[in-house]
Enzyme design. Structure first.
Site, PDB file in Angstrom:
ATOM      1  N   HIS A 222       0.786  -1.339  -0.060  1.00 49.93           N
ATOM      2  CA  HIS A 222       0.049   0.005   0.057  1.00 49.93           C
ATOM      3  C   HIS A 222       0.784   1.250   0.179  1.00 49.93           C
ATOM      4  CE1 HIS A 222       0.967   0.141   4.254  1.00 49.93           C
ATOM      5  NE2 HIS A 222       0.591   1.376   4.118  1.00 49.93           N
TER       6      HIS A 222
HETATM    7  C1  UD1 Z   1      -1.911   6.268   5.166  1.00 49.00           C
HETATM    8  C2  UD1 Z   1      -0.746   6.995   5.556  1.00 49.00           C
HETATM    9  C3  UD1 Z   1       0.386   5.604   5.590  1.00 49.00           C
HETATM   10  C4  UD1 Z   1       0.076   4.400   6.323  1.00 49.00           C
HETATM   11  C5  UD1 Z   1      -1.591   4.114   5.707  1.00 49.00           C
HETATM   12  C6  UD1 Z   1      -2.173   2.946   6.479  1.00 49.00           C
HETATM   13  C7  UD1 Z   1      -0.234   9.036   5.154  1.00 49.00           C
HETATM   14  C8  UD1 Z   1       0.648  10.103   4.463  1.00 49.00           C
HETATM   15  N1  UD1 Z   1      -0.076   7.930   4.819  1.00 49.00           N
HETATM   16  O1  UD1 Z   1      -1.598   5.964   3.662  1.00 49.00           O
HETATM   17  O2  UD1 Z   1       1.640   6.124   6.394  1.00 49.00           O
HETATM   18  O3  UD1 Z   1       0.754   3.389   6.246  1.00 49.00           O
HETATM   19  O4  UD1 Z   1      -2.420   5.089   5.610  1.00 49.00           O
HETATM   20  O5  UD1 Z   1      -3.208   2.319   5.902  1.00 49.00           O
HETATM   21  O6  UD1 Z   1      -0.576   9.497   6.219  1.00 49.00           O
HETATM   22  N2  UD1 Z   1      -8.507   5.632   0.087  1.00 49.00           N
HETATM   23  C9  UD1 Z   1      -9.686   4.869  -0.127  1.00 49.00           C
HETATM   24  N3  UD1 Z   1     -10.543   4.727   1.066  1.00 49.00           N
HETATM   25  C10 UD1 Z   1     -10.167   4.884   2.333  1.00 49.00           C
HETATM   26  C11 UD1 Z   1      -9.120   5.911   2.414  1.00 49.00           C
HETATM   27  C12 UD1 Z   1      -8.437   6.076   1.221  1.00 49.00           C
HETATM   28  O7  UD1 Z   1     -10.070   4.268  -1.311  1.00 49.00           O
HETATM   29  O8  UD1 Z   1     -11.203   4.979   3.225  1.00 49.00           O
HETATM   30  C13 UD1 Z   1      -7.734   5.875  -1.214  1.00 49.00           C
HETATM   31  C14 UD1 Z   1      -7.859   7.183  -1.704  1.00 49.00           C
HETATM   32  O9  UD1 Z   1      -8.028   6.871  -3.150  1.00 49.00           O
HETATM   33  C15 UD1 Z   1      -6.791   7.944  -1.297  1.00 49.00           C
HETATM   34  C16 UD1 Z   1      -5.710   6.869  -1.088  1.00 49.00           C
HETATM   35  O10 UD1 Z   1      -6.386   5.610  -0.841  1.00 49.00           O
HETATM   36  O11 UD1 Z   1      -6.326   9.035  -2.152  1.00 49.00           O
HETATM   37  C17 UD1 Z   1      -4.566   7.105  -0.233  1.00 49.00           C
HETATM   38  O12 UD1 Z   1      -5.343   7.164   0.970  1.00 49.00           O
HETATM   39  P1  UD1 Z   1      -4.219   8.208   2.256  1.00 49.00           P
HETATM   40  O13 UD1 Z   1      -5.168   8.146   3.355  1.00 49.00           O
HETATM   41  O14 UD1 Z   1      -4.069   9.548   1.630  1.00 49.00           O
HETATM   42  O15 UD1 Z   1      -3.025   7.418   2.424  1.00 49.00           O
HETATM   43  P2  UD1 Z   1      -2.868   6.038   2.523  1.00 49.00           P
HETATM   44  O16 UD1 Z   1      -2.233   5.419   1.394  1.00 49.00           O
HETATM   45  O17 UD1 Z   1      -3.932   5.349   3.007  1.00 49.00           O
HETATM   46  N1  UDP Z   2      -4.540  -4.716   8.635  1.00 51.30           N
HETATM   47  C1  UDP Z   2      -5.789  -5.196   8.484  1.00 51.30           C
HETATM   48  N2  UDP Z   2      -6.341  -5.591   7.490  1.00 51.30           N
HETATM   49  C2  UDP Z   2      -5.662  -5.644   6.423  1.00 51.30           C
HETATM   50  C3  UDP Z   2      -4.615  -5.118   6.290  1.00 51.30           C
HETATM   51  C4  UDP Z   2      -3.873  -4.594   7.466  1.00 51.30           C
HETATM   52  O1  UDP Z   2      -6.383  -5.293   9.852  1.00 51.30           O
HETATM   53  O2  UDP Z   2      -6.512  -5.960   5.377  1.00 51.30           O
HETATM   54  C5  UDP Z   2      -3.947  -4.406   9.826  1.00 51.30           C
HETATM   55  C6  UDP Z   2      -2.540  -5.101  10.077  1.00 51.30           C
HETATM   56  O3  UDP Z   2      -2.565  -6.009  10.784  1.00 51.30           O
HETATM   57  C7  UDP Z   2      -1.788  -3.950  10.832  1.00 51.30           C
HETATM   58  C8  UDP Z   2      -2.296  -2.716  10.291  1.00 51.30           C
HETATM   59  O4  UDP Z   2      -3.540  -2.824   9.719  1.00 51.30           O
HETATM   60  O5  UDP Z   2      -2.056  -4.167  12.215  1.00 51.30           O
HETATM   61  C9  UDP Z   2      -1.289  -2.264   9.479  1.00 51.30           C
HETATM   62  O6  UDP Z   2      -1.812  -1.097   8.513  1.00 51.30           O
HETATM   63  P1  UDP Z   2      -1.341  -0.694   7.246  1.00 51.30           P
HETATM   64  O7  UDP Z   2      -0.549  -1.891   6.667  1.00 51.30           O
HETATM   65  O8  UDP Z   2      -2.455  -0.047   6.480  1.00 51.30           O
HETATM   66  O9  UDP Z   2      -0.235   0.578   7.560  1.00 51.30           O
HETATM   67  P2  UDP Z   2       1.304   0.724   8.366  1.00 51.30           P
HETATM   68  O10 UDP Z   2       1.205  -0.221   9.415  1.00 51.30           O
HETATM   69  O11 UDP Z   2       2.287   0.336   7.214  1.00 51.30           O
HETATM   70  O12 UDP Z   2       1.173   2.123   8.539  1.00 51.30           O
END
Ligand code: UD1
Ligand code: UDP
Length: 386
Positions: A222
């Protein structure tokens, strides 16, 4: 002593999971001393990235949801700051807890510190030493706006010392006289707590996905570096597909919506081929209990997630990290996780090596004793007693 009012700030999936450890510890041991106000920025809003965790992990619904949603960094962060500021002025908490390194973390730290509400950073001190990652900027800034900093690992604690934080500081703690602690990891608390509950769902969940324990590899992707760079994403997935075929092992991929959006828009043919493959199962994001089941029953884990890397360690699985560097460096030094970037040769070599050697690896206790949340709350209470 009057109750301490804590504003507990979440926004992204891993923060909701992390906050559940703190909420649970408040309920079970600190309810008399601490009142929690839960604020969700709305950074994650899809049911499977947000609501599912409130239901499953028994966290009460947020007192406020700012509904910020997705946007570019500047717009998203600034909308969060505006919303958080309003809540702070209304609630006037004694302190604000922020988790990890997302834009929600940064917004919470900036909004609170500028209004002189003490910031408590859980997961402080982690560094990738790569400032092109948005998370690295968020972490550094949040740490330097904090009053209490809880580092989960020795490496994180040392990073804070190297940036000038002093463990010997004495109270009263302020943003100018912050206190750093080595606590262990609240996600280890969570894994211990929820692993038993997850097991009850095991048979049904694995059979619904037609998965057999030890006969599949869990894969998550991701990070923006992988999802937004079409060449990297393609390289990783093409390599993994050919490894699955070579070893006849299933790869289960609960993908973040961001990854699916990229695949569908930039690599539609590959996406279709992957969906048609018997050995690749791309599925929607799963709940935390389901994720624990996938982790515990997998043969190996391949990920770019910070949280999933650590959970590979909690559940004693080798891990291939699809990144150049990691904040959880002890895993790599220990040899149970390897960094492969998006390099097809390295992915292949490590995949074939680790899939065979998993039974002989050792997983030392790097992440505390499973009581990090209690430790943190105790220190917060002490800060306000002093
Ligand atoms: C964010 C965090 C990242 C973390 C991740 C956990 C930042 C900069 N990044 O990344 O550090 O590891 O969350 O999962 O804060 N989107 C959806 N549905 C949602 C949310 C997002 O479809 O509910 C899609 C949208 O297209 C959006 C993209 O995901 O533009 C990115 O979402 P965003 O919250 O900006 O960053 P993450 O990649 O989720
Ligand atoms: N996780 C979850 N369901 C999923 C993917 C991740 O519950 O489909 C949980 C995972 O077990 C961990 C956390 O989400 O506890 C990690 O989140 P993510 O990978 O989105 O972000 P990061 O830790 O890299 O910020």
């Amino acid at each position: 002593m009057p109750q301490i009012k804590i504003l507990n700030l979440v926004g992204a999936r891993p923060q909701i999971i992390k906050a559940s450890a703190i909420s649970r510890a408040i309920r079970t041991g600190f309810a008399e001393h601490i009142k929690e106000v839960l604020v969700h920025t709305g950074q994650h809003y899809d049911k499977e990235l947000s609501e599912i965790f409130f239901d499953e992990l028994e966290i009460h619904k947020p007192d406020y949801n700012l509904g910020v949603g997705s946007a570019g960094h500047g717009k998203q962060t600034s909308m969060m700051i505006t919303g958080i500021e309003e809540v702070l002025l209304k609630e006037r908490p004694d302190c604000v807890i922020v988790y990890g390194d997302t834009n929600s973390t940064l917004a919470g730290s900036l909004a609170a510190s500028k209004l002189h509400f003490p910031v408590i950073h859980i997961e402080a001190g982690l560094r990738s030493f790569n400032k092109t990652m948005p998370e690295e900027l968020n972490r550094i800034m949040s740490d330097h706006a904090s009053t209490l900093l809880f580092a989960p690992t020795n490496a994180a604690f040392k990073n804070l010392m190297n940036e000038g934080f002093r463990p010997e500081n004495s109270p009263p703690y302020t943003i100018n006289n912050p206190k750093i602690y080595l606590t262990g990891d609240i996600m280890y608390d969570n894994s211990l707590f929820f692993a038993g509950l997850a097991n009850r769902k095991k048979r049904k969940f694995l059979s619904e996905l037609a998965l057999e324990s030890d006969r599949f590899i869990l894969t998550t992707i991701h990070r923006d570096a992988n999802t937004d760079d079409v060449n990297r994403l393609k390289q990783i997935l093409v390599t993994l597909r050919s490894l699955a075929e070579k070893t006849d092992i299933t790869l289960v991929m609960p993908f973040h919506p961001r990854t699916i959006i990229s695949l569908k828009s930039k690599l539609p043919d590959l996406y279709e081929e992957l969906c048609d493959s018997d050995l690749i199962k791309i599925i929607p994001p799963v709940s935390f209990l389901e994720m624990i089941l996938l982790e515990k029953n997998s043969r190996m884990i391949i990920t770019d997630s910070g949280g999933v890397q650590k959970e590979s360690h909690f559940f004693k699985k080798p891990c291939i990290i699809l990144r150049k560097e990691t904040e959880w460096i002890e895993l790599v030094i220990n040899g149970t996780s390897v960094l492969v970037d998006a390099d097809p040769d390295r992915i292949s070599t490590e995949f074939l090596r680790l899939i065979e050697s998993h039974a002989t690896l050792e997983y030392p206790a790097f992440y505390g004793n499973g009581k990090a949340a209690e430790f943190i709350l105790n220190e917060i209470v002490l800060m306000f007693e002093k």
